[in-house]
Design an enzyme around this catalytic site. Structure first.
Site, PDB file in Angstrom:
ATOM      1  N   ARG A 155       0.824  -1.218   0.000  1.00 25.43           N
ATOM      2  CA  ARG A 155       0.000   0.000   0.000  1.00 25.43           C
ATOM      3  C   ARG A 155       0.856   1.266   0.000  1.00 25.43           C
ATOM      4  NH1 ARG A 155      -3.629   3.142   3.843  1.00 25.43           N
ATOM      5  NH2 ARG A 155      -5.587   3.459   2.707  1.00 25.43           N
ATOM      6  N   VAL A 170      -7.373   7.295  -1.569  1.00 29.58           N
ATOM      7  CA  VAL A 170      -7.205   5.860  -1.388  1.00 29.58           C
ATOM      8  C   VAL A 170      -8.041   5.507  -0.169  1.00 29.58           C
ATOM      9  CG1 VAL A 170      -5.609   3.996  -0.857  1.00 29.58           C
ATOM     10  CG2 VAL A 170      -4.913   5.810  -2.436  1.00 29.58           C
ATOM     11  N   SER A 171      -9.061   4.692  -0.384  1.00 32.77           N
ATOM     12  CA  SER A 171     -10.040   4.421   0.666  1.00 32.77           C
ATOM     13  C   SER A 171      -9.422   3.683   1.846  1.00 32.77           C
ATOM     14  CB  SER A 171     -11.197   3.603   0.099  1.00 32.77           C
ATOM     15  OG  SER A 171     -11.830   4.286  -0.958  1.00 32.77           O
ATOM     16  N   ALA A 172     -10.115   3.738   2.974  1.00 33.63           N
ATOM     17  CA  ALA A 172      -9.666   3.010   4.159  1.00 33.63           C
ATOM     18  C   ALA A 172      -9.636   1.510   3.859  1.00 33.63           C
ATOM     19  CB  ALA A 172     -10.602   3.289   5.328  1.00 33.63           C
ATOM     20  N   PHE A 206     -17.299   7.722   0.939  1.00 36.84           N
ATOM     21  CA  PHE A 206     -16.485   7.932  -0.243  1.00 36.84           C
ATOM     22  C   PHE A 206     -16.650   9.355  -0.752  1.00 36.84           C
ATOM     23  CE2 PHE A 206     -16.783   3.360  -0.250  1.00 36.84           C
ATOM     24  CZ  PHE A 206     -15.603   2.919  -0.837  1.00 36.84           C
TER      25      PHE A 206
END
Length: 413
Positions: A48, A80-82, A228
């Protein structure tokens, strides 16, 4: 596909990154966000931090979203999402070896996770409307070797993959931006057995739904909470907001909803209020509020969200600054509030206007029914999406939400 073999970097940093990655995976497993072993393997493999080169390793492997682009007003337009959200969505997608997948909303990292799931013989198409976002995603995917499987294209995701969509459809379509509707291209490009996983907004609710095909429409097969950035392009958010009290209390409505703004403002200005306490307690860290929100939308009409500012809370207009469920009738408004209680917070109802006692009782009764009827956090309403214009007699029973592309029907199972 093992990313770390593809790139030579500082050994000490990579060793620490590997340890942090495994720690994140243990956390996701422990929280129940990763269950599938293939999803776990993907999180174990994808670095990541390589997709967040401007953050520290600790930030890169925190279970939190990272904003990667702001617009001119300072609002996030790409992130960048959790990891916990990505994990839940990938679990819902059902992706496996050799499958074809479409990602709407690029960032690079999620596409790499999807690439790990489909393998070398699979395919991932990642679409985003912003050329800066797609250029960045393409570069990072190439640097980590995932461009062997992922194809990035700059286009409006409202129309799916366009000509790049396979004739037999995608096995999974994963939307990584908040969507107010389900455009026809998404169902058209979905394989009959496929899953559409999308963060959907309606009546102020924001949740991820996994849809499957059923008799000419889409039917929810699972869901989870989410957060989001909103979609851009032709499927961007619409709706409108009514200011009820000098910016301190606002009612958010979808395009198919209407309210008498002047009458509701007059009701608030009168400062004459009824408050009804339900006896229903939200226990600390229980996490069932999204279940209540869906229940109210499914069983109460009209239903929307009321938003209070910090000053509105100080003025006593609301018990919280986040969105609360609301209903209205003519010049009467009722909405949920909370107060501290043993072990958590008790739900109540504030109501203003000429019929405030009756409307407060109606909303309170719905909350009590959710609490006592076995629906609390265990029985989720079903959401169906039919093409716009579908006659009512061809819809399932339930509350109808009319959007540009779809008629959503939310009902109890």
């Amino acid at each position: 596909m093992t990313t770390l073999r593809d790139v030579t970097t500082d050994t000490v940093d990579e060793t620490r990154a590997e340890a942090l990655r495994q720690e994140l995976l243990r956390h996701l497993r422990g929280q129940g966000n990763v269950v599938n072993d293939h999803v776990a393997a993907a999180f174990a493999a994808v670095p990541r931090h390589r997709f967040l080169p401007d953050t520290s390793l600790d930030e890169a492997y925190a279970d939190d979203a990272v904003i990667t682009k702001l617009n001119d007003r300072g609002h996030p337009v790409s992130s960048v999402s959790a990891p916990w959200v990505q994990a839940r969505m990938l679990e819902l997608s059902g992706l496996g070896r050799g499958m074809r997948a479409l990602e709407i909303g690029s960032g690079g990292y999620n596409a790499a996770l999807m690439a790990e799931l489909v393998g070398e013989n699979g395919e991932v198409v990642s679409v985003d409307i912003d050329p800066e976002v797609t250029d960045r995603a393409q570069r990072l995917l190439a640097e980590t070797g995932y461009d062997r499987v992922v194809r990035v294209q700059c286009a409006d995701g409202t129309y799916g993959a366009g000509a790049a969509a396979p004739a037999e459809g995608f096995d999974a379509i994963v939307v990584t931006a908040q969507a107010p509707d389900l455009p026809p291209a998404w169902s058209d490009q979905l394989a009959p057995h496929g899953r559409l996983v999308v963060p959907l907004s309606f009546r102020g609710i924001h949740q991820v739904f996994a849809f499957g095909c059923e008799d000419g429409h889409l039917r929810s097969r699972g869901q989870t909470r989410c957060g989001f950035v909103g979609m851009q392009g032709d499927n961007r958010h619409t709706g409108h907001t009514i200011d009820l009290s000098d910016g301190d209390l606002r009612l958010g409505l979808n395009d198919d909803q209407h309210a008498d703004a002047d009458a509701l403002r007059a009701a608030l200005a009168s400062a004459t209020r009824t408050t009804t306490w339900t006896g229903v307690v939200l226990r600390n860290d229980e996490g069932v509020l999204p279940s209540l929100d869906l229940w109210l939308v499914a069983t109460l009409s009209p239903c929307a969200r009321i938003y209070a500012s910090s000053r509105g809370v100080e003025r006593g207009l609301s018990g919280w600054t986040i969105a609360a469920a609301a209903t209205w009738e003519g010049g009467t408004l009722a909405y949920t509030t909370i107060r501290p209680a043993t072990g958590g917070f008790e739900l109540g109802v504030h109501a203003y206007g000429p019929n405030r006692e009756q409307l407060a009782d109606r909303l309170a009764e719905r909350i009590r029914a959710w609490d006592s009827g076995g629906h609390r956090g265990s029985v989720e309403p079903t959401l169906r999406a039919y093409p716009a214009g579908t006659p009512v007699d061809q819809l399932a029973m339930g509350q109808i939400i009319d959007n540009r592309h779809t008629r959503l029907v939310i009902s109890l199972p």
